[in-house]
Design a protein around this motif. Structure first.
Motif, PDB file in Angstrom:
ATOM      1  N   GLN A  25       3.687  -7.752  13.369  1.00  0.00           N
ATOM      2  CA  GLN A  25       3.034  -8.077  12.051  1.00  0.00           C
ATOM      3  C   GLN A  25       2.424  -6.641  11.490  1.00  0.00           C
ATOM      4  O   GLN A  25       2.240  -6.395  10.287  1.00  0.00           O
ATOM      5  N   ALA A  26       1.933  -5.638  12.317  1.00  0.00           N
ATOM      6  CA  ALA A  26       1.435  -4.466  11.991  1.00  0.00           C
ATOM      7  C   ALA A  26       2.259  -3.544  11.150  1.00  0.00           C
ATOM      8  O   ALA A  26       2.218  -2.935  10.071  1.00  0.00           O
ATOM      9  N   ARG A  27       3.706  -3.820  11.735  1.00  0.00           N
ATOM     10  CA  ARG A  27       4.978  -3.124  10.757  1.00  0.00           C
ATOM     11  C   ARG A  27       4.855  -3.764   9.777  1.00  0.00           C
ATOM     12  O   ARG A  27       5.356  -3.189   8.479  1.00  0.00           O
ATOM     13  N   PHE A  28       5.022  -5.106   9.503  1.00  0.00           N
ATOM     14  CA  PHE A  28       4.906  -5.801   8.225  1.00  0.00           C
ATOM     15  C   PHE A  28       3.815  -5.455   7.326  1.00  0.00           C
ATOM     16  O   PHE A  28       4.160  -5.290   6.214  1.00  0.00           O
ATOM     17  N   LEU A  29       2.496  -4.999   7.765  1.00  0.00           N
ATOM     18  CA  LEU A  29       1.539  -4.710   6.903  1.00  0.00           C
ATOM     19  C   LEU A  29       1.819  -3.242   6.346  1.00  0.00           C
ATOM     20  O   LEU A  29       1.520  -3.023   5.210  1.00  0.00           O
ATOM     21  N   GLU A  30       2.458  -2.693   7.053  1.00  0.00           N
ATOM     22  CA  GLU A  30       2.785  -1.035   6.611  1.00  0.00           C
ATOM     23  C   GLU A  30       3.948  -1.214   5.667  1.00  0.00           C
ATOM     24  O   GLU A  30       3.927  -0.494   4.453  1.00  0.00           O
ATOM     25  N   LEU A  31       4.952  -2.209   5.519  1.00  0.00           N
ATOM     26  CA  LEU A  31       5.788  -2.289   4.440  1.00  0.00           C
ATOM     27  C   LEU A  31       5.319  -2.779   3.314  1.00  0.00           C
ATOM     28  O   LEU A  31       5.725  -2.389   2.078  1.00  0.00           O
ATOM     29  N   LEU A  32       4.090  -3.577   3.193  1.00  0.00           N
ATOM     30  CA  LEU A  32       3.302  -3.961   2.166  1.00  0.00           C
ATOM     31  C   LEU A  32       2.076  -3.031   1.950  1.00  0.00           C
ATOM     32  O   LEU A  32       0.965  -3.719   1.739  1.00  0.00           O
ATOM     33  N   ALA A  33       2.140  -1.824   2.243  1.00  0.00           N
ATOM     34  CA  ALA A  33       0.913  -1.140   2.199  1.00  0.00           C
ATOM     35  C   ALA A  33       0.070  -0.793   1.174  1.00  0.00           C
ATOM     36  O   ALA A  33      -1.125  -0.677   0.779  1.00  0.00           O
ATOM     37  N   ASP A  34       0.841  -1.439  -0.283  1.00  0.00           N
ATOM     38  CA  ASP A  34       0.307  -1.448  -1.698  1.00  0.00           C
ATOM     39  C   ASP A  34      -0.775  -2.551  -1.554  1.00  0.00           C
ATOM     40  O   ASP A  34      -1.365  -2.531  -2.786  1.00  0.00           O
ATOM     41  N   HIS A  35      -0.707  -3.353  -0.724  1.00  0.00           N
ATOM     42  CA  HIS A  35      -1.395  -4.431  -1.022  1.00  0.00           C
ATOM     43  C   HIS A  35      -2.384  -4.547   0.100  1.00  0.00           C
ATOM     44  O   HIS A  35      -2.491  -3.841   1.045  1.00  0.00           O
ATOM     45  N   ASP A  36      -3.707  -5.081  -0.459  1.00  0.00           N
ATOM     46  CA  ASP A  36      -4.787  -5.206   0.740  1.00  0.00           C
ATOM     47  C   ASP A  36      -4.324  -5.665   2.146  1.00  0.00           C
ATOM     48  O   ASP A  36      -3.781  -6.875   2.048  1.00  0.00           O
TER      49      ASP A  36
END
Length: 233
Positions: A25-36
């Motif tokens: 999930q942390a890796r997924f958040l990095e992929l969408l780093a442009d979003h909050d």
């Protein structure tokens, strides 16, 4: 009535699991780093809950939910390579090494000498079978049940099929919602052995005053507690 059968959860009771999901999930958040980050986290949780009835529990459903979340947040146009990265993360989760929790091997060896052990777990069939084989614990179980949901009827059915009924059985696991409350409703004993982190979907209040409920810090304590409960029963 003495206890004859012990049901055991698998993920985060016998081996690490939720930590792998959190890292992905942390890796997924990095992929969408442009979003909050909080928004991404909340939307993924919402999509996961919505998809449980369609995909069930496990890595494959989680991977599909990550893809769906990325598509929704990015209005159908996620960052270049994001879907490829999500699929790769899902494959890595399915191949992740199995690491049993401290005390599991010894506790199950002791329990198997006196009781019928039944593994009762949710999740993807192939992935759960892989993890059980990799754990080296398979020979200790008299039966394995990989189910789509853990509810009262599940425990009634499983303990009738593989034991002498729920009243002479114990269910032990890390989830209050899936391992404890429905097992008690079925008439079994239930033992909560918490893991360091718990998926929000599995949270529920403890039945503190229930005569057949117990909370233990470690699985090492389970054999002695069951022996005492069986003697009193």
């Amino acid at each position: 009535m003495p206890i004859t059968t012990v049901g055991l959860d698998a993920d985060d009771t016998l081996w690490h699991n939720e930590t792998v999901f959190r890292l992905t999930q942390a890796r997924f958040l990095e992929l969408l780093a442009d979003h909050d980050g909080d928004l991404v986290h909340a939307r993924l949780a919402e999509v996961e809950r919505r998809n449980l009835r369609l995909y069930g529990y496990g890595v494959k459903g989680f991977t599909l939910s990550m893809i769906e979340t990325a598509m929704e947040l990015c209005e159908g146009e996620p960052p270049a390579g994001a879907i490829r990265e999500i699929l790769a993360a899902g494959r890595e989760m399915l191949a992740h090494p199995v690491e049993t929790l401290p005390g599991v091997d010894e506790a199950l060896a002791r329990l198997s000498e006196r009781y019928r052990l039944v593994l009762i777990t949710k999740g993807d069939l192939l992935d759960q079978e892989r993890k059980l084989a990799a754990s080296g614990l398979g020979d200790l179980f008299a039966a394995v049940e990989i189910v789509s949901e853990k509810d009262q009827r599940t425990y009634e059915r499983v303990f009738a099929r593989h034991g002498t009924g729920a009243e002479e059985a114990v269910m032990a696991g890390n989830s209050m919602k899936s391992d404890v409350l429905p097992a008690l409703a079925a008439g079994a004993f239930a033992v909560h052995i918490p893991y360091a982190i718990t998926w929000a979907h599995e949270l529920a209040d403890a039945p503190e005053n229930h005569p057949r409920y117990c909370a233990l810090d470690r699985i090492d304590d389970l054999p002695d507690w069951i022996a005492e409960a069986s003697a009193q029963a």
